[in-house]
Design a protein around this motif. Structure first.
Motif, PDB file in Angstrom:
ATOM      1  N   LEU A  22       0.854  -1.311  -0.093  1.00 18.53           N
ATOM      2  CA  LEU A  22      -0.189   0.047   0.050  1.00 18.53           C
ATOM      3  C   LEU A  22       0.770   1.286  -0.136  1.00 18.53           C
ATOM      4  N   GLY A  23       1.853   1.234   0.553  1.00 19.60           N
ATOM      5  CA  GLY A  23       2.891   2.231   0.581  1.00 19.60           C
ATOM      6  C   GLY A  23       2.272   3.597   1.005  1.00 19.60           C
ATOM      7  N   PHE A  24       2.220   3.530   2.445  1.00 19.29           N
ATOM      8  CA  PHE A  24       1.355   4.732   2.949  1.00 19.29           C
ATOM      9  C   PHE A  24       2.373   6.004   2.781  1.00 19.29           C
ATOM     10  N   LYS A  25       1.445   7.074   2.210  1.00 24.63           N
ATOM     11  CA  LYS A  25       2.101   8.341   1.878  1.00 24.63           C
ATOM     12  C   LYS A  25       1.970   9.342   3.029  1.00 24.63           C
ATOM     13  N   GLY A  26       1.272   9.072   4.034  1.00 23.14           N
ATOM     14  CA  GLY A  26       0.893  10.181   4.738  1.00 23.14           C
ATOM     15  C   GLY A  26       1.924  10.171   5.863  1.00 23.14           C
ATOM     16  N   SER A  27       1.799  11.213   6.633  1.00 28.74           N
ATOM     17  CA  SER A  27       2.801  11.181   7.996  1.00 28.74           C
ATOM     18  C   SER A  27       2.249  10.531   9.070  1.00 28.74           C
ATOM     19  N   LEU A  28       0.964  10.029   9.162  1.00 34.29           N
ATOM     20  CA  LEU A  28       0.400   9.295  10.402  1.00 34.29           C
ATOM     21  C   LEU A  28       0.146   7.859  10.121  1.00 34.29           C
ATOM     22  N   THR A  29      -0.307   7.461   9.011  1.00 27.03           N
ATOM     23  CA  THR A  29      -0.346   6.060   8.988  1.00 27.03           C
ATOM     24  C   THR A  29       0.811   5.284   8.455  1.00 27.03           C
ATOM     25  N   ALA A  30       0.992   4.175   9.398  1.00 26.15           N
ATOM     26  CA  ALA A  30       2.292   3.674   9.229  1.00 26.15           C
ATOM     27  C   ALA A  30       2.082   2.424   9.074  1.00 26.15           C
ATOM     28  N   ARG A  31       1.073   1.438   9.205  1.00 30.32           N
ATOM     29  CA  ARG A  31       0.845  -0.008   9.062  1.00 30.32           C
ATOM     30  C   ARG A  31      -0.661  -0.253   8.478  1.00 30.32           C
ATOM     31  N   TRP A  32      -0.860  -1.538   8.083  1.00 32.01           N
ATOM     32  CA  TRP A  32      -2.012  -1.943   7.780  1.00 32.01           C
ATOM     33  C   TRP A  32      -3.034  -2.519   8.880  1.00 32.01           C
ATOM     34  N   SER A  33      -2.356  -3.339   9.515  1.00 31.58           N
ATOM     35  CA  SER A  33      -3.362  -4.003  10.829  1.00 31.58           C
ATOM     36  C   SER A  33      -2.641  -4.250  11.906  1.00 31.58           C
ATOM     37  N   ASP A  34      -3.322  -4.088  13.007  1.00 31.46           N
ATOM     38  CA  ASP A  34      -2.711  -4.591  14.237  1.00 31.46           C
ATOM     39  C   ASP A  34      -2.854  -6.282  14.099  1.00 31.46           C
ATOM     40  N   ILE A  47      -6.135  -8.470   9.842  1.00 29.78           N
ATOM     41  CA  ILE A  47      -7.104  -8.130   9.089  1.00 29.78           C
ATOM     42  C   ILE A  47      -6.917  -8.367   7.607  1.00 29.78           C
TER      43      ILE A  47
END
Lengths: 76, 428
Positions: A22-34, A47
């Protein structure tokens, strides 16, 4: 919501695989799922992403929903 | 009567200046809202991740102090799955060949595709996720030299479009919209009067290709604190609540709201705010509407949890499918309050005072017993929408405002409740 069930290692590997794709590009989102631990069994869940499958040989099992025993019981 | 009380128009411009709830009732420990709560607040309301490309952006307010939904929807619905400006040239050819960095019609650096057989096509593979059924807008400029048999193109993936006729000898911008029918590739067919039966040697130039998803979700990664700096955040993608659902603003009663999925969505406020120690006083005001109870019969809209064994909850508001609401405070649980409907939107108020607690439901209040357990040890985070572990009693709900004071706000309760209700029209 679908989940994969397996070992902690395989669930963490799946989360890392999805997060990388997914390559998160935002400053907050760091991972897909716990990765969630079953309260009474040596099982873990993560998930499932709609279009990203686990590595072959991961041993992860796809389930539509987690059964109620995955929820910890606390009051009230 | 509502509309004639203390809260009338307090959120609107009064005497030329904006006056928000926190201007009237200041010193909150945390204030989350989808409207502007104080005139001097210059920050944003929320930070939103769009599901199409996982880019994030802060969303602020309009001049009237409402959530800037135009910017929100513009951002969420403009995620590009392909943009030649950033992703580069198209690379897929079938029964055709490609030459890059060509010059034609006054442009340079464009791509030239030449058919090598009938049914020639080109594009880009693996643009879309497997099983994708989102809506897309595909835009590109096409140039077909004069004298060609070919005079058009159409998409065959991600969906089959109608033929797009191109005027030969000039650049023609085309826009194609449609729904992906579970394809992963972007493919353009060359057409001769609408037919893909063409000869070899036909030439089509292409420039500035963009593929924009217009049905993305907007997920909240931060709900900013408008009072101090206790932002409620969620860095795990699957646990982020929605504010845009498939390209459409999430609303409740005509105003934007944040929707929690009842599975694992939550926003985390950390441990800065004292909603746990026995001696402290606090006041909480929160609107919530449970969507349904099919996933969970107990749903926690706000919870300050602890690792203690029973009793384990310093503070929380939990709704139940039989219409009652539990307010937790220092180990005591008040379960006697009943809502007229388990799924009605409700304004909840909770004020813990030195000798008792005051509980408010849609402006009506009652007093109850103060708890006796001091939770200064084993404290976990305060979370909106679920217990902090992301699994216990998750709420399938919408909410638009949560204000917390680390003080007794009994004297201001009516004013605060009226101000909230005047804006959101929660109860008559």
């Amino acid at each position: 919501m679908s989940h994969y069930i397996g070992t902690k290692t395989s669930c963490e590997a799946y989360d890392k695989r999805v997060s990388n794709q997914l390559g998160f590009k935002g400053s907050l989102t760091a991972r897909w799922s716990d990765v969630r631990r079953h309260p009474a069994k040596s099982l873990f869940s993560v998930i499932a992403h709609a279009s990203i499958t686990p590595d072959e040989g991961s041993g992860l099992k796809l389930v539509e929903t987690l059964t109620p025993d995955w929820n910890e019981t606390d009051q009230p | 009567m509502l509309g004639f009380g203390l809260g009338l128009n307090k959120w609107r411009r009064v005497g030329g200046g904006y006056v928000g709830l926190l201007d009237l009732f200041p010193n909150a420990s945390a204030a989350y809202s989808l409207r502007k709560l104080r005139a001097a607040y210059s920050g944003s309301a929320v930070r939103v991740r769009r599901s199409s490309d996982n880019t994030e952006q802060d969303i602020g307010f309009t001049a009237q102090g409402e959530l800037d939904t135009a910017s929100l929807l513009s951002f969420v619905n403009s995620g590009k799955l392909w943009d030649t400006a950033t992703d580069g040239n198209l690379t897929y050819v079938n029964r055709s060949s490609v030459e890059n960095n060509q010059s034609i019609g006054g442009r340079t650096g464009v791509q030239k595709f030449t058919s090598t057989d009938t049914n020639a096509f080109f594009g880009q593979v693996n643009v879309f996720p497997a099983g994708d059924t989102n809506d897309y807008t595909i835009e590109l400029d096409v140039y077909i030299p004069t004298g060609q048999d070919v005079n058009g193109v159409r998409t065959t993936q991600p969906f089959t479009s109608s033929p797009q006729t191109i005027t030969q000898g000039e650049w023609t911008p085309i826009t194609i919209t449609g729904v992906n029918s579970s394809n992963v590739n972007f493919i353009l067919n060359m057409l001769d009067d609408g037919s893909n039966s063409i000869s070899a040697g036909q030439v089509v130039y292409v420039d500035t290709v963009t593929i924009t998803q217009t049905t993305a979700d907007g997920l909240v990664s931060a709900w900013y604190d408008q009072s101090l700096s206790n932002d409620a955040t969620q860095g795990t993608a699957a646990n982020q609540p929605k504010i845009v659902d498939a390209g459409v603003l999430v609303e409740e009663n005509g105003k934007p709201a944040i929707e929690f999925d009842g599975v694992d969505d939550l926003l985390d406020m950390g441990q800065t705010i004292d909603l746990y120690s026995l001696a402290s006083e606090w006041s909480v005001f929160m609107d919530a509407k449970i969507i349904d109870y099919s996933l969970q019969s107990f749903q926690r809209i706000l919870i300050n949890d602890s690792s203690n064994s029973s009793p384990d909850i310093p503070f929380g508001i939990q709704l139940r499918s039989n219409n009652d609401v539990a307010f937790f405070n220092n180990g005591t649980v008040e379960l006697s309050l009943t809502l007229s409907s388990a799924t009605q939107r409700t304004l909840f108020s909770f004020i813990k005072r030195s000798g008792d607690v005051l509980i408010g439901i849609n402006g009506s209040s009652t007093t109850s017993t103060k708890g006796s357990v001091d939770f200064t040890a084993g404290l976990e985070n305060t979370t909106i929408g679920c217990s902090p572990n992301g699994s216990n009693r998750p709420a399938n709900m919408k909410s638009a405002e949560l204000i917390i004071y680390s003080s007794d706000q009994s004297a201001n309760r009516t004013g605060i409740e009226t101000n909230i209700n005047t804006f959101y029209s929660i109860y008559p």
